[in-house]
Design a protein around this motif. Structure first.
Motif, mmCIF file in Angstrom:
data_model
loop_
_atom_site.group_PDB
_atom_site.id
_atom_site.type_symbol
_atom_site.label_atom_id
_atom_site.label_comp_id
_atom_site.label_asym_id
_atom_site.label_seq_id
_atom_site.Cartn_x
_atom_site.Cartn_y
_atom_site.Cartn_z
ATOM 1 N N TRP A 47 -10.729 26.212 54.755
ATOM 2 C CA TRP A 47 -10.334 26.220 53.691
ATOM 3 C C TRP A 47 -11.597 26.763 52.539
ATOM 4 C CZ3 TRP A 47 -5.691 26.000 52.673
ATOM 5 C CH2 TRP A 47 -4.657 25.071 53.112
ATOM 6 N N ASN A 80 -12.545 18.072 50.175
ATOM 7 C CA ASN A 80 -12.013 18.075 51.764
ATOM 8 C C ASN A 80 -11.250 16.904 51.944
ATOM 9 O OD1 ASN A 80 -11.497 19.621 54.043
ATOM 10 N ND2 ASN A 80 -12.947 18.434 55.079
ATOM 11 N N LYS A 118 -5.444 31.143 56.263
ATOM 12 C CA LYS A 118 -6.247 29.790 56.634
ATOM 13 C C LYS A 118 -6.164 29.316 58.092
ATOM 14 C CE LYS A 118 -7.058 25.319 56.981
ATOM 15 N NZ LYS A 118 -6.267 24.477 57.670
ATOM 16 N N LEU A 136 -3.045 23.555 50.250
ATOM 17 C CA LEU A 136 -3.233 24.605 49.793
ATOM 18 C C LEU A 136 -2.928 24.339 48.027
ATOM 19 C CD1 LEU A 136 -3.949 27.637 49.754
ATOM 20 C CD2 LEU A 136 -1.397 28.035 50.148
#
Length: 216
Positions: free
Chosen positions: A26, A42, A77, A54
């Motif tokens: 990410w 995160n 990703k 996302l």
């Protein structure tokens, strides 16, 4: 006192810790889009689907993308993430996880994985844990993410066990809520302060015994 017949496990943070790989992938994506992505951010993605993750990251970065572009970014990703987890091995299993799974199986209880990760099968294969699960339910198996109980209810169904005879092991608030919404017992892995809706909270599966399940 409950009669537990099956144990359902989340993957990330319970059996293995792939959070670092998600974070790196990410972060790489965010950096390519011109902004940074922190470890604190995160943490907020725990237990959330890739698509929703996302959306949040783009919001935080103030970036607007079309649906087609978002789909391409999510795929990119995931490709990086799969590349990283492809090098995983049994060393990546969290302390006590494999041992507890073996004890659960030896006690005659059924096991299922209930994870939002669409790469669960690959990770279980790489870490040598696949044979310890009677059923594997992942992001490909469901249409709604936790805290909706769908993934755990489907897990119970796959095992042929009633929800009230199942216990879920989770490290995320959304996962504990999903277990409870499905009428199951829940064991939190992590902080008792954060996972306060769980029936029991331990620091890791290394603190669990099969006997403890009788007292949930």
């Amino acid at each position: 006192m409950s009669e537990i017949k099956a144990c359902l496990f989340d993957l990330d943070g319970v059996i293995v810790d792939t959070a670092v790989y998600h974070y790196r992938a990410w972060k790489r994506l965010a950096n390519e889009l011109g902004f940074d992505f922190t470890e604190e951010e995160n943490e907020k993605l725990k237990g959330i689907s890739r698509v929703r993750s996302l959306e949040l990251i783009l919001e935080w970065g103030g970036v607007v993308k079309s649906e087609e572009e978002r789909s391409e970014l999510a795929t990119r990703k995931n490709d990086w993430y799969v590349e990283m987890v492809s090098s995983m091995d049994p060393e990546d299993i969290l302390p006590g996880a494999a041992e507890f799974l073996r004890k659960v199986k030896a006690a005659g209880l059924k096991t299922a994985l209930g994870s939002a990760s669409k790469n669960s099968g690959l990770i279980l294969e790489k870490t040598g844990l696949l044979s310890l699960f009677d059923a594997v339910l992942d992001g490909n198996s469901v249409t709604t993410s936790k805290p909706d109980p769908e993934i755990f209810l489907k897990g119970a169904e796959a095992l042929g066990v009633r929800p009230e005879n199942c216990v879920v092991f989770e490290d995320a608030v959304a996962g504990i809520e999903a277990a409870k919404a499905g009428g199951m017992k829940a064991v939190g892995i992590g902080s008792a302060e954060i996972l306060n809706k769980a029936d029991l909270v331990v620091r890791g599966l290394f603190e669990m015994s099969v006997e403890q399940l009788d007292n949930l």
